[in-house]
Design an enzyme around this catalytic site. Structure first.
Site, PDB file in Angstrom:
ATOM      1  N   TYR A  70     -10.640  26.632 -26.971  1.00  0.00           N
ATOM      2  CA  TYR A  70     -10.675  28.033 -27.271  1.00  0.00           C
ATOM      3  C   TYR A  70     -11.880  28.756 -26.517  1.00  0.00           C
ATOM      4  CZ  TYR A  70     -12.259  32.370 -29.648  1.00  0.00           C
ATOM      5  OH  TYR A  70     -12.440  33.680 -29.967  1.00  0.00           O
TER       6      TYR A  70
HETATM    7  O1  LIG Z   1     -18.056  33.118 -33.247  1.00  0.00           O
HETATM    8  C1  LIG Z   1     -16.886  33.213 -32.647  1.00  0.00           C
HETATM    9  O2  LIG Z   1     -17.024  33.149 -31.458  1.00  0.00           O
HETATM   10  C2  LIG Z   1     -15.777  32.467 -33.639  1.00  0.00           C
HETATM   11  O3  LIG Z   1     -15.858  32.683 -34.603  1.00  0.00           O
HETATM   12  C3  LIG Z   1     -15.132  32.008 -35.708  1.00  0.00           C
HETATM   13  O4  LIG Z   1     -14.867  30.637 -35.476  1.00  0.00           O
HETATM   14  P1  LIG Z   1     -16.043  29.871 -36.579  1.00  0.00           P
HETATM   15  O5  LIG Z   1     -17.351  30.190 -36.437  1.00  0.00           O
HETATM   16  O6  LIG Z   1     -15.568  28.436 -36.426  1.00  0.00           O
HETATM   17  O7  LIG Z   1     -15.333  30.428 -37.987  1.00  0.00           O
HETATM   18  P2  LIG Z   1     -14.697  29.739 -39.220  1.00  0.00           P
HETATM   19  O8  LIG Z   1     -13.436  29.023 -38.797  1.00  0.00           O
HETATM   20  O9  LIG Z   1     -14.486  30.798 -40.167  1.00  0.00           O
HETATM   21  O10 LIG Z   1     -15.838  28.468 -39.517  1.00  0.00           O
HETATM   22  C4  LIG Z   1     -17.036  28.777 -40.092  1.00  0.00           C
HETATM   23  C5  LIG Z   1     -17.828  27.821 -40.275  1.00  0.00           C
HETATM   24  O11 LIG Z   1     -17.192  26.957 -41.639  1.00  0.00           O
HETATM   25  C6  LIG Z   1     -17.066  25.864 -41.131  1.00  0.00           C
HETATM   26  N1  LIG Z   1     -15.895  25.073 -41.788  1.00  0.00           N
HETATM   27  C7  LIG Z   1     -14.551  25.602 -41.269  1.00  0.00           C
HETATM   28  C8  LIG Z   1     -13.559  24.920 -42.177  1.00  0.00           C
HETATM   29  C9  LIG Z   1     -13.585  24.107 -42.953  1.00  0.00           C
HETATM   30  O12 LIG Z   1     -12.622  23.833 -43.584  1.00  0.00           O
HETATM   31  N2  LIG Z   1     -15.058  23.849 -43.436  1.00  0.00           N
HETATM   32  C10 LIG Z   1     -16.108  24.337 -42.917  1.00  0.00           C
HETATM   33  O13 LIG Z   1     -16.963  23.589 -43.006  1.00  0.00           O
HETATM   34  C11 LIG Z   1     -17.257  25.749 -39.856  1.00  0.00           C
HETATM   35  O14 LIG Z   1     -17.755  24.329 -39.105  1.00  0.00           O
HETATM   36  C12 LIG Z   1     -17.960  26.635 -39.282  1.00  0.00           C
HETATM   37  O15 LIG Z   1     -19.325  26.373 -39.261  1.00  0.00           O
HETATM   38  C13 LIG Z   1     -13.531  32.450 -35.166  1.00  0.00           C
HETATM   39  O16 LIG Z   1     -12.669  31.770 -35.797  1.00  0.00           O
HETATM   40  C14 LIG Z   1     -13.340  32.506 -33.617  1.00  0.00           C
HETATM   41  O17 LIG Z   1     -11.989  32.998 -33.597  1.00  0.00           O
HETATM   42  C15 LIG Z   1     -14.455  33.294 -33.082  1.00  0.00           C
HETATM   43  O18 LIG Z   1     -14.337  33.226 -31.735  1.00  0.00           O
END
Ligand SMILES: O=C(O)[C@H]1O[C@H](OP(=O)(O)OP(=O)(O)OC[C@H]2O[C@@H](n3ccc(=O)[nH]c3=O)[C@H](O)[C@@H]2O)[C@H](O)[C@@H](O)[C@@H]1O
Length: 442
Positions: A249
């Site tokens: 991504y």
């Molecule tokens: O900042 C960005 O550029 C990205 O932000 C998000 O990605 P992410 O930060 O991974 O967001 P989430 O999927 O909501 O995860 C948030 C946090 O929760 C954590 N997480 C996620 C899923 C889970 O089951 N458990 C968990 O602890 C992840 O490791 C992460 O630290 C968006 O989903 C992306 O599309 C975007 O581009």
């Protein structure tokens, strides 16, 4: 004395036999090699036929998978359609801009389209309503936009005839390009969807904008905080290196930034990339952690919380959607015109990239604590080591450049933003008497 035996006949006979033996063995070799040749040619023919069949299968599959990405089956064009598009695109204030918003039925796309319309700009949306997450939520956002006078056309950014048609019907001053395959971890399950939307789709849009549109619109588009990848310098600044993406991504978003540079350089397109930092809020994306956790906590199911191997918390610079919308509008308002037309550059054009974050990272476990308080229910936590899934341990935006140049100023802390999200969530799913959204994207 006995005369020596006449051997001339025997010798002749032997020579003849030798000749025949050589002839026969040559024949054997020849017939063996011709059999081999024959067999080889049959094998080659069979292989060729198989190859042709395979190729035709793949080209049909490729064509049909490409077709399934496109909106060619969706009717567009005609007087009534054009009238609808023009009406949606007409600004209601004297200095209003006309914006084509791709991904308008998406989370950030809906909020930006509404904000633009509310301040009197002309807006036309484009969205392919793909099933990455519950399309009924996208349709509900489309209805919301429709009630505010924003038309969202069903269509894909890879459908260049549709893009060209839209840009023919309306001389858009700006394109806010938010259509993308989002999600960090899903890239391991469906890598091609990232290439199709974030690379091919971006190129399709820039091609039409650069070569077909007259005037060329200014482009503002969504990059991602994930481009910082394995960067360890914090807070993340636009001056830091972004050549070590941790997920496909992130790699496609980084590729997008390189592609933007090319179209700016060759065609004079004015392009601004915005690196969003984990945007959340009402009408959000059900694949994101805060949304999924809300769903799971309410249904009494366990949530998986990632932790670093050394026990430190995974943190995100969660950014409230209204703050990001202000950054997007700031980018549109400060975007200079593109300089080219008909695929010819007439002079240097603006090329920018900005972080849009909140500047205060929060451990994910703390985000869960806030949700527990708002939902009045404890989460069943299943804590695991951060898997090798493209995630990065930490994000933190330095937004000084966006503050200075876009007038960006994030004002919403996580507790306030999540409160607004939970209020919306409860109302939306109660009102619709819907089942909570699916937990993982298809
Ligand atoms: O900042 C960005 O550029 C990205 O932000 C998000 O990605 P992410 O930060 O991974 O967001 P989430 O999927 O909501 O995860 C948030 C946090 O929760 C954590 N997480 C996620 C899923 C889970 O089951 N458990 C968990 O602890 C992840 O490791 C992460 O630290 C968006 O989903 C992306 O599309 C975007 O581009």
């Amino acid at each position: 004395m006995a005369s020596p035996p006449d051997t001339s006949k025997t010798a002749k006979l032997e020579r003849c036999n030798n000749y025949l033996r050589r002839f026969n063995s040559a024949k054997i070799i020849i017939s063996a090699s011709s059999r081999l040749l024959f067999r080889a040619s049959i094998l080659a023919t069979v292989a060729l036929i198989l190859l042709l069949l395979l190729l035709s299968h793949y080209s049909t599959a490729a064509r049909s998978s490409h077709r399934s990405l496109l909106s060619s089956d969706v009717a567009y064009g005609g007087v009534a359609w054009e009238r609808e598009v023009r009406s949606s695109a007409t600004p209601r204030r004297p200095s209003g801009i006309t914006v084509l918003v791709t991904g308008a039925a998406g989370f950030v796309g809906t909020h930006c389209s509404l904000a633009l319309k509310k301040r009197g700009d002309g807006v036309v949306g484009l969205d392919n309503f793909n099933p990455y997450y519950d399309p009924s939520l996208k349709r509900a956002r489309q209805s919301l936009l429709s009630r505010h006078g924003v038309l969202v056309v069903d269509g894909d950014i890879n459908d260049t005839p549709l893009l060209a048609k839209l840009l023919d019907v309306v001389p858009f001053s700006h394109v806010l390009h938010l259509a993308a395959q989002a999600g960090v971890r899903y890239a391991m399950r469906n890598p091609q969807s990232y290439v199709a939307s974030n690379v091919a789709g971006l190129v399709a849009l820039l091609e039409v904008a650069a070569k077909h549109a007259d005037p060329q619109p200014a482009i503002v588009w969504a990059s991602s905080s994930s481009v910082y990848g394995l960067n360890t310098a914090t807070p993340f600044s636009e001056l830091h290196r972004t050549d070590r993406p941790a997920s496909l991504y992130a790699a496609t978003k980084k590729a997008g930034e390189a592609i933007a540079h090319t179209y700016n350089h060759i065609y004079g397109l004015s392009i601004t990339g915005l690196r969003f930092f984990t945007v959340y809020g009402p009408w959000g994306r059900p694949d994101m952690a805060y949304f999924t956790f809300t769903d799971l906590i309410l249904s009494g199911k366990p949530i998986t919380l990632f932790r670093m191997q050394d026990g430190t918390a995974v943190q995100r610079d969660f950014t409230y959607v209204d703050d990001v919308v202000k950054g997007c509008l700031g980018a549109l308002d400060t975007a200079e015109r593109s300089t080219g037309s008909g695929g010819k550059k007439r002079g240097p054009a603006q090329l920018r990239v900005y972080n849009l974050g909140n500047t205060s990272p929060v451990p994910v476990a703390k985000m869960v604590g806030i949700l527990e308080g708002l939902l009045g229910k404890k989460a069943k936590k299943h804590v695991v080591r951060l898997p090798q899934n493209g995630d990065v341990p930490y994000t933190h935006a330095n937004v000084s450049m966006a503050v200075r140049e876009l007038g960006y100023r994030p004002t919403t802390d996580l507790a306030t933003g999540l409160k607004k999200f939970v209020r919306w969530y409860v109302e939306y799913y109660d009102r619709k008497s819907k089942k909570p959204p699916h937990r993982t994207p298809k």
